[in-house]
Motif scaffolding. Structure first.
Motif, mmCIF file in Angstrom:
data_model
loop_
_atom_site.group_PDB
_atom_site.id
_atom_site.type_symbol
_atom_site.label_atom_id
_atom_site.label_comp_id
_atom_site.label_asym_id
_atom_site.label_seq_id
_atom_site.Cartn_x
_atom_site.Cartn_y
_atom_site.Cartn_z
ATOM 1 N N LYS A 154 0.839 -1.190 -0.038
ATOM 2 C CA LYS A 154 0.020 -0.187 0.016
ATOM 3 C C LYS A 154 0.992 1.154 0.152
ATOM 4 O O LYS A 154 1.929 1.406 0.564
ATOM 5 C CB LYS A 154 -1.005 0.163 1.180
ATOM 6 N N ASP A 155 0.386 2.273 -0.463
ATOM 7 C CA ASP A 155 1.077 3.599 -0.737
ATOM 8 C C ASP A 155 1.647 4.117 0.552
ATOM 9 O O ASP A 155 2.795 4.480 0.883
ATOM 10 C CB ASP A 155 0.363 4.641 -1.202
ATOM 11 N N ASN A 156 0.733 3.919 1.767
ATOM 12 C CA ASN A 156 1.192 4.407 2.969
ATOM 13 C C ASN A 156 2.334 3.676 3.531
ATOM 14 O O ASN A 156 3.250 4.491 4.456
ATOM 15 C CB ASN A 156 -0.226 4.585 3.909
ATOM 16 N N GLU A 157 2.201 2.324 3.435
ATOM 17 C CA GLU A 157 3.210 1.462 3.792
ATOM 18 C C GLU A 157 4.769 1.681 3.206
ATOM 19 O O GLU A 157 5.532 1.926 3.762
ATOM 20 C CB GLU A 157 3.046 0.032 3.626
ATOM 21 N N ILE A 158 4.476 2.050 1.929
ATOM 22 C CA ILE A 158 5.897 2.324 1.149
ATOM 23 C C ILE A 158 6.375 3.743 1.739
ATOM 24 O O ILE A 158 7.668 3.783 1.912
ATOM 25 C CB ILE A 158 5.552 2.610 -0.388
ATOM 26 N N ASP A 203 6.233 5.536 -9.367
ATOM 27 C CA ASP A 203 5.457 6.461 -8.561
ATOM 28 C C ASP A 203 5.974 5.786 -7.266
ATOM 29 O O ASP A 203 5.925 6.625 -6.177
ATOM 30 C CB ASP A 203 4.340 6.296 -8.847
ATOM 31 N N GLU A 204 5.850 4.489 -6.824
ATOM 32 C CA GLU A 204 6.022 4.029 -5.454
ATOM 33 C C GLU A 204 7.438 4.482 -5.248
ATOM 34 O O GLU A 204 7.782 4.820 -4.011
ATOM 35 C CB GLU A 204 5.835 2.420 -5.461
ATOM 36 N N TRP A 205 8.412 4.204 -6.009
ATOM 37 C CA TRP A 205 9.913 4.595 -5.578
ATOM 38 C C TRP A 205 9.880 6.204 -5.268
ATOM 39 O O TRP A 205 10.512 6.611 -4.120
ATOM 40 C CB TRP A 205 10.906 4.321 -6.833
ATOM 41 N N GLU A 206 9.421 6.961 -6.103
ATOM 42 C CA GLU A 206 9.221 8.442 -5.729
ATOM 43 C C GLU A 206 8.420 8.654 -4.429
ATOM 44 O O GLU A 206 8.928 9.608 -3.686
ATOM 45 C CB GLU A 206 8.596 9.440 -6.838
ATOM 46 N N LEU A 207 7.463 7.701 -3.931
ATOM 47 C CA LEU A 207 6.650 7.823 -2.648
ATOM 48 C C LEU A 207 7.768 7.395 -1.452
ATOM 49 O O LEU A 207 7.765 8.037 -0.705
ATOM 50 C CB LEU A 207 5.684 7.007 -2.811
ATOM 51 N N PHE A 208 8.444 6.367 -1.856
ATOM 52 C CA PHE A 208 9.513 5.839 -0.782
ATOM 53 C C PHE A 208 10.715 6.912 -0.593
ATOM 54 O O PHE A 208 10.833 7.221 0.704
ATOM 55 C CB PHE A 208 10.327 4.549 -1.389
ATOM 56 N N LEU A 209 11.070 7.616 -1.465
ATOM 57 C CA LEU A 209 11.877 8.824 -1.271
ATOM 58 C C LEU A 209 11.462 9.967 -0.888
ATOM 59 O O LEU A 209 12.223 10.437 0.021
ATOM 60 C CB LEU A 209 12.543 9.088 -2.681
ATOM 61 N N TYR A 237 14.458 5.664 -12.821
ATOM 62 C CA TYR A 237 14.240 5.508 -11.318
ATOM 63 C C TYR A 237 15.511 6.189 -10.660
ATOM 64 O O TYR A 237 16.571 6.028 -10.843
ATOM 65 C CB TYR A 237 14.573 4.063 -11.048
ATOM 66 N N LYS A 238 15.169 7.670 -10.364
ATOM 67 C CA LYS A 238 16.193 8.505 -9.969
ATOM 68 C C LYS A 238 16.207 8.983 -8.371
ATOM 69 O O LYS A 238 15.180 8.334 -7.844
ATOM 70 C CB LYS A 238 15.803 9.870 -10.591
ATOM 71 N N ILE A 239 17.028 9.592 -7.910
ATOM 72 C CA ILE A 239 17.176 10.044 -6.747
ATOM 73 C C ILE A 239 17.172 11.307 -6.538
ATOM 74 O O ILE A 239 17.501 11.967 -5.388
ATOM 75 C CB ILE A 239 18.254 9.222 -5.745
#
Length: 306
Positions: A96-100, A235-241, A303-305
Motif C-alpha cells: 500500500k502507498d502508506n506502507e511504502i 511512482d512508488e519509488w518516488e513515494l518511498f523517497l 528511477y532517480k534519486i
C-alpha cells in the motif's frame, strides 16, 4: 546444526528438534515465560550490532533489541552467533502507498542517526573485487535457470554487468558518504503496527548510503508473499523517497553516481541471487520479480534519486 542445542544454550528446554519459521536459515519461535520470542542467527560482530540497534531504539526507532535473559544474549554456538529477540506482532507489508511512504521515512530516520564515522565498529562494506570470470559463471547459471523456466534473457544483461565490473574502482575512490545502517532493508524484515517495525537488523554495516538506497529499490519486495511480485513502480519509488527525504538529504555526488551505484548493487546482491537459487526461477512470484529486476538493469534511467 542442532536447533535443540541452540535453544538450550539460552535456557529454553526443548526435547524435539524445532522447526524454523524461515526457510533460508534457522529462526525459532519459542515461549519465554508469557512472552513469544525469536531465536535467530546474527553476524560475527554481534556486540557491535547490538550496540548500534540499542542506540536506534533509544532514538525512538521501532527495532528489535535482545531480550533480557538469565544468560548472555547473544550467545555463540559452534562458530555462529545467535540472538533472542521479542516476537513482534503486526501486519505484513502489502504494498500500500502508506506502507511504502512510512518505510521510506523510517530508512531516512535510521540514516539520519548514523554517526559520521564507524563509531559502532560495524562491518565495513568492501566488495569492489568482482571480476569478469565471476560474471561469466553467474550469467551461465542464470541463462540455464531461465531456459528451464521457459524464459529468454536479453544478452544486454551481461554487458551491463561487465560495465559494473569496470566501474568498481571509480566507485571505491568516489568517497561517497557512508552510514551505519541495518542494510538488507526490505519488506520481509518489517511488520506494521501500523508504523513499520524492523525485525531483522542483523546485517548492520557501514556502507555507502547510496548503496543502501539502491538495495531498497532493487530487493524491497524479495521473498515476500504479500508484496507485489515486482520492484517498485516509478511512482512508488518516488513515494518511498518522499518519506526518506523528510529526514535525510541526498548529496550531489550521490546523485552523480546513482546509476553506477545501482548497477554495482545489482552485481553484488542480485546477480548471485539469480544464479544460486534455481528453485526461485520456478516460482511465479520470484520469476516475475526477476524479470522486473532485469528490466531495470537494462533500462532503469527513470528511477532517480533527485
Amino acid at each position: 546444526m542442532s536447533g535443540i542445542e541452540i535453544l538450550n544454550i539460552f535456557g529454553f528446554e526443548v526435547k524435539e528438534e524445532p522447526t524454523s519459521i524461515y526457510p533460508y536459515s534457522p529462526v525459532y519461535r519459542v515461549k519465554y515465560g508469557n512472552q513469544d520470542v525469536v531465536v535467530k542467527r546474527t553476524q560475527s560482530r554481534a556486540g557491535s550490532v547490538m550496540s548500534y540497534t540499542n542506540m536506534l531504539k533509544d532514538k525512538g526507532i521501532n527495532v528489535v533489541t535482545p531480550v533480557k535473559l538469565k544468560v548472555d544474549n547473544p550467545q555463540k554456538y559452534e562458530d555462529t552467533n545467535f540472538v533472542v529477540y521479542p516476537f513482534i506482532k503486526g501486519q505484513k507489508y502489502t504494498g500500500k502507498d502508506n506502507e511504502i511512504y512510512e518505510a521510506g521515512k523510517m530508512l531516512g530516520q535510521i540514516h539520519s542517526y548514523s554517526p559520521v564515522s564507524n563509531f559502532y565498529d560495524l562491518l565495513v562494506y568492501d566488495v569492489y573485487d568482482f571480476n569478469e570470470e565471476e560474471v561469466e559463471g553467474s550469467m551461465e547459471a542464470i541463462f540455464q535457470h531461465a531456459n528451464k523456466a521457459g524464459l529468454k534473457i536479453d544478452s544486454a544483461i551481461k554487458t551491463k554487468l561487465m560495465e559494473s565490473v569496470a566501474n568498481q574502482q571509480e566507485l571505491y575512490c568516489a568517497n561517497l558518504p557512508h552510514v551505519a545502517t541495518p542494510h538488507d532493508y526490505k519488506a520481509n524484515n518489517l511488520v506494521f503496527i501500523p508504523e513499520p517495525y524492523l525485525i531483522d537488523p542483523d546485517n548492520a554495516a557501514w556502507i555507502p548510503k547510496v548503496f543502501d538506497l539502491a538495495l531498497a529499490l532493487l530487493l524491497f519486495h524479495n521473498e515476500h508473499e504479500e508484496a507485489p511480485d515486482r520492484i517498485f513502480t516509478i511512482d512508488e519509488w518516488e513515494l518511498f523517497l518522499l518519506g526518506y527525504k523528510e529526514y535525510m538529504d541526498i548529496t550531489d555526488e550521490e546523485k552523480r553516481f546513482w546509476e553506477k551505484a545501482k548497477q554495482h548493487v545489482f552485481l553484488d546482491e542480485v546477480m548471485w541471487l539469480m544464479a544460486e537459487y534455481e528453485v526461485d526461477w520456478q516460482k511465479s512470484s520470484q520469476q516475475n520479480l526477476f524479470k522486473s529486476l532485469l528490466r531495470i538493469l537494462i533500462d532503469g534511467n527513470d528511477y532517480k534519486i533527485i
